[in-house]
Design a protein around this motif. Sequence first.
Motif, short mmCIF file in Angstrom:
data_model
loop_
_atom_site.label_atom_id
_atom_site.label_comp_id
_atom_site.label_asym_id
_atom_site.label_seq_id
_atom_site.Cartn_x
_atom_site.Cartn_y
_atom_site.Cartn_z
N GLY B 71 0.82 -1.21 0.00
CA GLY B 71 0.00 0.00 0.00
C GLY B 71 0.86 1.25 0.00
O GLY B 71 0.57 2.22 -0.71
N PHE B 72 1.94 1.23 0.76
CA PHE B 72 2.83 2.39 0.83
C PHE B 72 3.49 2.66 -0.52
O PHE B 72 3.53 3.79 -1.01
CB PHE B 72 3.90 2.15 1.90
CG PHE B 72 4.89 3.26 2.02
CD1 PHE B 72 4.53 4.46 2.65
CD2 PHE B 72 6.17 3.14 1.51
CE1 PHE B 72 5.45 5.49 2.76
CE2 PHE B 72 7.08 4.16 1.61
CZ PHE B 72 6.73 5.35 2.24
N VAL B 73 4.00 1.58 -1.12
CA VAL B 73 4.67 1.73 -2.42
C VAL B 73 3.69 2.24 -3.47
O VAL B 73 3.99 3.15 -4.25
CB VAL B 73 5.29 0.38 -2.85
CG1 VAL B 73 5.76 0.44 -4.30
CG2 VAL B 73 6.43 0.02 -1.92
N PHE B 74 2.49 1.67 -3.48
CA PHE B 74 1.49 2.08 -4.45
C PHE B 74 1.12 3.55 -4.24
O PHE B 74 1.02 4.33 -5.19
CB PHE B 74 0.26 1.19 -4.32
CG PHE B 74 -0.84 1.53 -5.29
CD1 PHE B 74 -0.73 1.20 -6.64
CD2 PHE B 74 -1.98 2.22 -4.87
CE1 PHE B 74 -1.73 1.53 -7.54
CE2 PHE B 74 -2.98 2.55 -5.76
CZ PHE B 74 -2.86 2.20 -7.10
N GLY B 75 0.96 3.91 -2.98
CA GLY B 75 0.60 5.29 -2.67
C GLY B 75 1.69 6.26 -3.11
O GLY B 75 1.39 7.33 -3.67
N GLN B 76 2.94 5.91 -2.86
CA GLN B 76 4.05 6.76 -3.27
C GLN B 76 4.06 6.94 -4.79
O GLN B 76 4.28 8.04 -5.30
CB GLN B 76 5.38 6.14 -2.83
CG GLN B 76 5.64 6.27 -1.34
CD GLN B 76 5.89 7.71 -0.93
OE1 GLN B 76 4.98 8.37 -0.44
NE2 GLN B 76 7.08 8.23 -1.18
N ALA B 77 3.82 5.82 -5.47
CA ALA B 77 3.83 5.88 -6.94
C ALA B 77 2.73 6.79 -7.46
O ALA B 77 2.90 7.51 -8.45
CB ALA B 77 3.67 4.47 -7.50
N MET B 78 1.58 6.76 -6.80
CA MET B 78 0.47 7.58 -7.25
C MET B 78 0.68 9.07 -6.96
O MET B 78 0.21 9.93 -7.69
CB MET B 78 -0.84 7.12 -6.58
CG MET B 78 -1.28 5.71 -6.97
SD MET B 78 -1.58 5.52 -8.73
CE MET B 78 -3.08 6.50 -8.89
N LEU B 79 1.39 9.36 -5.88
CA LEU B 79 1.55 10.75 -5.47
C LEU B 79 2.72 11.45 -6.14
O LEU B 79 2.75 12.67 -6.27
CB LEU B 79 1.73 10.82 -3.95
CG LEU B 79 0.47 10.47 -3.15
CD1 LEU B 79 0.78 10.44 -1.67
CD2 LEU B 79 -0.63 11.48 -3.43
N THR B 80 3.76 10.70 -6.57
CA THR B 80 4.95 11.31 -7.15
C THR B 80 4.66 11.76 -8.58
O THR B 80 4.19 10.97 -9.39
CB THR B 80 6.11 10.30 -7.18
OG1 THR B 80 6.30 9.83 -5.85
CG2 THR B 80 7.39 10.95 -7.70
N PRO B 81 4.94 13.04 -8.97
CA PRO B 81 4.68 13.49 -10.35
C PRO B 81 5.64 12.81 -11.34
O PRO B 81 6.76 12.45 -10.98
CB PRO B 81 4.94 14.99 -10.28
CG PRO B 81 5.77 15.20 -9.07
CD PRO B 81 5.44 14.10 -8.12
N ALA B 82 5.17 12.64 -12.53
CA ALA B 82 5.99 11.99 -13.56
C ALA B 82 7.21 12.87 -13.87
O ALA B 82 7.11 14.09 -13.87
CB ALA B 82 5.15 11.81 -14.83
N PRO B 83 8.40 12.27 -14.13
CA PRO B 83 9.60 13.06 -14.42
C PRO B 83 9.45 13.82 -15.74
O PRO B 83 8.77 13.37 -16.66
CB PRO B 83 10.70 12.01 -14.50
CG PRO B 83 9.99 10.72 -14.76
CD PRO B 83 8.65 10.83 -14.12
N ALA B 84 10.12 14.94 -15.82
CA ALA B 84 10.04 15.77 -17.04
C ALA B 84 10.72 15.06 -18.20
O ALA B 84 11.58 14.22 -18.02
CB ALA B 84 10.73 17.10 -16.78
#
Lengths: 181, 124
Positions: B71-84
């Motif tokens: 859940g933590f990993v998934f949440g982090q992935a969802m919250l981090t903006p995509a790299p430029a």
Amino acid sequence: MGDSGDDPALVAQTLAGDRAAFGVLAERYAAQARRVARAVLGDPDDADDAAQDGFLSALVKLAQYDSRRPFGPWLMRIVANAATDRRRRRNVRRAEPLDPALVGGGPRPDAVAVRNELGERLRAALAELPERRRTAVVLFDVEGYSHAEIAGILGIPEGTVRSEVFHGRRRLRALLEDWKE
Amino acid sequence: MKNPELFDHRPDPQLGDALRAALEPENHAAFVARVMANYERALEQATVPTWEVLASWFRPGVAVAVALIAGFVFGQAMLTPAPADPASFEAAMAPAEGPGLAALVTADDPPDASVVFTSLVEPR
């Protein structure tokens, strides 16, 4: 209520793992616990189960016992609660419907069975009383607890205990008077 | 027997004796033995080795830990903006055409103010 002066010491020894000490407490209070549970439940087997529950529950809570207070009322409160809980859980196996002949007005028994018959009538009369009332009478007149101690055991005001004992006694005494005539 | 209509704060021995006889339980010794047997059983249950308790917790504990980490990993992935986009980043960092700021700094003569402002304001 027997020699209860060393109860706090026995409790302390029990808490320290002394099994014999708990054995003394169980021996000392077993009959009283069974009578109180029977006053609540009526049925002797149910009462014994409830008294067992009470002893085990007391064992679990033993560290909470305040050694400055008498042990008997503390234990009887747990036993009475265990009996009440058991009655509620099992959806009340109340005493058998009363035979009117038992409560009064029936034929006079022969002399041989007088004592058993009186006991039978008293149990039937007790079963007619509300649970709190019969428990209060038994705690007061049989076990010798004070009104204040019974108030603590039953969790009700002392004045209510006096009232319950008065009304319970009136019914039971009338029965005994009738029996003697 | 006392008058039933009178309030009495003292125990009634006669009534008490009769009630005691009516409620007196049988098999006292058997009952006490049962209490002690239950007591011994409770003591045994209270002294179950710690490792057994830990072992009983192990499977559900691992399952909960895995679920939490996932859940933590998934949440982090969802919250981090995509790299430029790397290409557009490099383009943004490329020096502007012309003499640029370096030329202005290393020139012998002080630059004209309009040139300085132009180099700062003009889009690259």
